[in-house]
Structure formats: C-alpha cells, structure tokens
Design an enzyme around this catalytic site. Structure first.
Site, PDB file in Angstrom:
ATOM      1  N   ARG A  35       0.842  -1.207   0.000  1.00 39.87           N
ATOM      2  CA  ARG A  35       0.000   0.000   0.000  1.00 39.87           C
ATOM      3  C   ARG A  35       0.876   1.257   0.000  1.00 39.87           C
ATOM      4  NH1 ARG A  35      -4.906   1.887   4.134  1.00 39.87           N
ATOM      5  NH2 ARG A  35      -5.012   4.012   3.332  1.00 39.87           N
ATOM      6  N   CYS A  67     -19.105  -2.263   1.309  1.00 39.86           N
ATOM      7  CA  CYS A  67     -18.249  -1.132   1.681  1.00 39.86           C
ATOM      8  C   CYS A  67     -18.893  -0.451   2.885  1.00 39.86           C
ATOM      9  CB  CYS A  67     -18.183  -0.174   0.494  1.00 39.86           C
ATOM     10  SG  CYS A  67     -17.146   1.262   0.775  1.00 39.86           S
ATOM     11  N   HIS A 101     -16.919   3.264  -4.302  1.00 42.70           N
ATOM     12  CA  HIS A 101     -16.035   4.436  -4.148  1.00 42.70           C
ATOM     13  C   HIS A 101     -16.233   5.459  -5.271  1.00 42.70           C
ATOM     14  CE1 HIS A 101     -13.024   2.401  -1.181  1.00 42.70           C
ATOM     15  NE2 HIS A 101     -14.270   2.417  -0.769  1.00 42.70           N
ATOM     16  N   ASN A 135     -10.688  -4.455  -0.911  1.00 44.62           N
ATOM     17  CA  ASN A 135     -10.652  -3.385  -1.917  1.00 44.62           C
ATOM     18  C   ASN A 135      -9.727  -3.730  -3.078  1.00 44.62           C
ATOM     19  OD1 ASN A 135     -12.460  -1.391  -1.109  1.00 44.62           O
ATOM     20  ND2 ASN A 135     -11.092  -0.715   0.514  1.00 44.62           N
ATOM     21  N   TYR A 174     -15.045   9.977  -1.700  1.00 43.70           N
ATOM     22  CA  TYR A 174     -14.001   9.504  -2.624  1.00 43.70           C
ATOM     23  C   TYR A 174     -13.991  10.310  -3.926  1.00 43.70           C
ATOM     24  CZ  TYR A 174     -12.558   5.510   0.126  1.00 43.70           C
ATOM     25  OH  TYR A 174     -12.023   4.728   1.113  1.00 43.70           O
TER      26      TYR A 174
END
Length: 434
Positions: free
Chosen positions: A96, A171, A201, A150, A251
């Site tokens: 990440r 989510c 998102h 995700n 988002y």
C-alpha cells in the site's frame, strides 16, 4: 441453511476483526454462529494469534456457545462454510505504501482504491481472490462470499465473471451516510432512505427521505456533506453541489478536486508520511492493545482506522441473507440493466432488497446527466484492469491506466506502470511470464 452456522473470515488477523466479532456477538440471537474460523497466511500468523485470542476473550465474556478456530490452512476452514468474508491485503501495508508513493513521484494521486494505486491493488488482489473461490467451489459451493477486500467493486465483478461463487461486494461508505443523517436529524435509521447511484467508491446520493420528508434540497443548500477520517477534509464548492443535484461520496474528491487533493497528499507525505504509513503506526498501537490479556472488548481506538461500521454492514448483510429479511441495503451487485449505459454484467453499487436467494437491485429514480460520463469512464478502466489482472497482459493494463480519469498522459502512465509492476513483481507474477 443449517442450524450449524459456520462463518469463515479470510484475513482474520486484520486489525478490523474485533469489530466483526463485536457485531457477531451483538446479533447472536438472529444470527447464531456456532463456528467461527479466522484464517490468515503464515506471514500473518502472529497477528492472527493476537486477534484470535482477543476474539476468544470477547466470546467468553459474552458467554456464547461460539467456537473460535484459528488456522493458516484455508481449505480446512472453508470446508462446509455457510458464509465467507474476505478482508485481505496482498503485499501487506508495504504494498500500500508503494501504491500511494510511486504515483506521487509522477504527479498523480496515490490512493489505495482508485487511480494507479487502486489498479495495482486490483492486479495483486484479483488472482488471490479467484484462488480462494476455486477452493470454495470445491469445499463450500453454496456459501455466500461477502467481499470487503478493496477495490471491492472490481474484485466482486471479477468473482462474478470468472467463478460460480455467490458473492456480494460491501463497503462501509453507504452506512456512514446513514450515520451522518442520524446525527443531523436525530431520527432512527428505519425512518430514513437514501438512494445511491454509481460504483464502489464512486457513488452519488440522489434522494434522501427522512421521516417521510425529502431532505435532499435542504442538504444541497446547506453545504453539509458526509466524510471519513481517511480522506482529506476539503470543502465542496456549494454552487457545484447545488447544481449537481446529488451529494457525492467523499471519494469523489479525488476526481472533482484532483489538484487540491494531489497538493494535500504531497504535503502530507512530506510531513507525516502517506496514509499507509499513518495506518501502519495506528495498527502497531492497536496490536499492542489487543495483546493485553485483560482486554475483552473492541478498543475505541479502532474507530480511527478508517473502516468504522464495517462490521455493522457485514453482520447486517449476513443476518438478512440468513433470515430472508428483505430489507434494503446498499451493496455491489451485477448491473442487470439498472444503469442502462453500462454492460449488464458490470458491477455497480446500488440499493438492493436482500433476500435468502440474494440481493435484488432496485431501479434508480435519478441519475444526474453530469455523472454518467464519469461512471462510464471509470467502469471502462475497471473492466480493462480486471481482465489485465486475470491474463497478466501489460497492454491491457496500460490501456486501463491511460484511460483512468486521474491519469493525465499516456507518457506518464507507461513508465509509472512499469515501475509499479517491477516493485510488485513478487505479487503479480503473471505480468513477468514470457
């Protein structure tokens, strides 16, 4: 479904797990889990043990006949499961960090679920999830897979396209809309309705009914908006929101406020590190707390982790599938013509009636004309990226990245893709086969 109710959590060593355990305990009367299996990979065994022991203390304190098993043998856990939830991070937090930092070096937003970082996460994750599904097809073909991993919409679409597993993407973002409305209006959630249109998102709230009254106009005029601790708190332009006629997901700041969000990320990265580095520090603190043998409840610090209400969404969905409650929840499912400008098998995020047979998507009453192009563009990117993840085709991956609205140029996309793939070589072997 049998009275013997078996739930398997893939990625059971996650810092989120105590929240899920709390949800299972609180809903035991309507969703009586007899066997809970927490599964992780050997590299996550230490965290699995810490979280698993806390889970056992929580169940013991609640005096429930729920057996908690810990294992790194996924197949042992999956045999005969009724529900499987996934919350995995291929490459762990280090990957990440790459997703968030490499794009910034190219002047592009670095985010773990959208843009170049989101694509790399999809390329690492989709093959891993398809492997899990292969085991499920053999060991628990009738189980429901609730996918939280995700990018949830893309992963769910890949599972629906390439496997026979019954899956629903989930989510915590839609549930946070209801939490926000509850704070504003002090009305129980049963007396509210919010209509969601879009993708995971990438959704807009186009109707809000509170206690029988429409509140959307009032909210659009007030400049109020729901947000989350893991997204920079930039304000929306009030005239833009009013004329859009919908409340965008937080988002969408990455799209509508691209320049400001990029500046924010670059300065945050220089000062306190990327969001991933902040999360890493938070996770270390949480695991120190989890180790305490006196702790037998979810610590309040978990709220800061960015996944608040995730267990509420997960347990509510399992409970509704199990009990055929037919309530309305916002989940990721096949489009089936709901958004007529997208393919029927595309995965979208909309309200559904949840039945024992699965979620039935509801028609949407409003789709602002202005958002259709963005939904279509992002869905085109997603479908290219899904097929790239499955095939290891660099050409498809480049097409996906170059057509993403957050990527400014093909000449940026190509070297950035090469660098990101090289960094992730261990997790995306398909891209390095001759």
């Amino acid at each position: 479904m049998s009275e013997h109710l078996k739930v398997v959590v893939i990625g059971g060593g996650s810092s989120y797990t105590p929240e899920l355990i709390e949800g299972l305990i609180m809903n035991y009367n309507e969703f009586p889990v007899t066997e809970l299996w927490l599964v992780d990979i050997p590299a996550g065994e230490e965290k699995l043990t810490i979280v698993g022991q806390l889970a056992r203390r929580m169940v013991e304190k609640a005096k429930l006949p729920m057996a908690v098993h810990l294992t790194t043998d996924r197949r042992e856990a999956l045999a005969g499961a009724d529900f499987v939830t996934t919350q995995i991070r291929v490459g762990l937090l280090q990957a990440r960090i790459w997703d968030e930092t490499i794009p910034l070096q190219y002047g592009v937003i670095g985010q773990e679920t959208t843009g170049p970082g989101g694509m790399m996460k999809a390329l690492r994750t989709i093959p891993a999830l398809l492997d899990i599904c292969k085991d499920m097809e053999e060991l628990c073909p009738d189980a429901w897979m609730l996918n939280f991993t995700n990018p949830a919409g893309m992963v769910t679409e890949a599972i629906l396209k390439y496997t026979n597993i019954k899956t629903i993407g989930l989510c915590n973002s839609p549930i946070s809309v209801y939490k926000w409305l509850q704070k504003l209006y002090d009305v129980p959630v049963e007396k509210m309705y919010a209509e969601f249109v879009g993708l995971n998102h990438l959704h807009w709230v186009t109707r809000i009914i509170v206690d029988g009254q429409s509140r959307l106009e009032e909210l659009l005029g007030s400049g109020e908006a729901y947000t989350a601790s893991n997204v920079p708190q930039l304000e929306w332009h009030p005239g833009f929101i009013r004329s859009l006629g919908a409340i965008p997901s937080y988002y969408l700041k990455y799209f509508y406020l691209q320049k400001e969000m990029l500046n924010n990320q670059q300065s945050a990265s220089a000062q306190e590190g990327t969001r991933a580095e902040v999360v890493k520090r938070l996770e270390d603190e949480l695991f120190e707390l989890y180790k305490d043998p006196e702790l037998s409840a979810k610590p309040s610090q978990l709220e800061k982790r960015g996944g608040a209400y995730y267990s509420e969404a997960a347990v509510r969905l399992m409970k509704s599938l199990y009990n055929d409650t037919r309530d309305i929840q916002t989940v990721n499912v096949r489009n089936q013509g709901i958004l007529d400008f997208l393919p029927a098998d595309a995965c979208i995020e909309v309200n559904c009636v949840v039945t024992k047979q699965g979620p039935i998507p509801l028609p949407v009453s409003v789709i602002p004309e202005a958002v259709k192009g963005m939904i279509h563009a992002v869905k085109s990117y997603e479908r290219l990226a899904i097929d790239a993840a499955v095939t290891g085709d660099r050409g498809l991956a480049l097409q996906a990245l170059a057509h993403h609205p957050l990527v400014p140029s093909v000449n940026v996309a190509a070297p950035m893709l090469d660098e990101m793939l090289e960094k992730n070589k261990a997790f995306v072997p398909r891209f390095f086969e001759s």
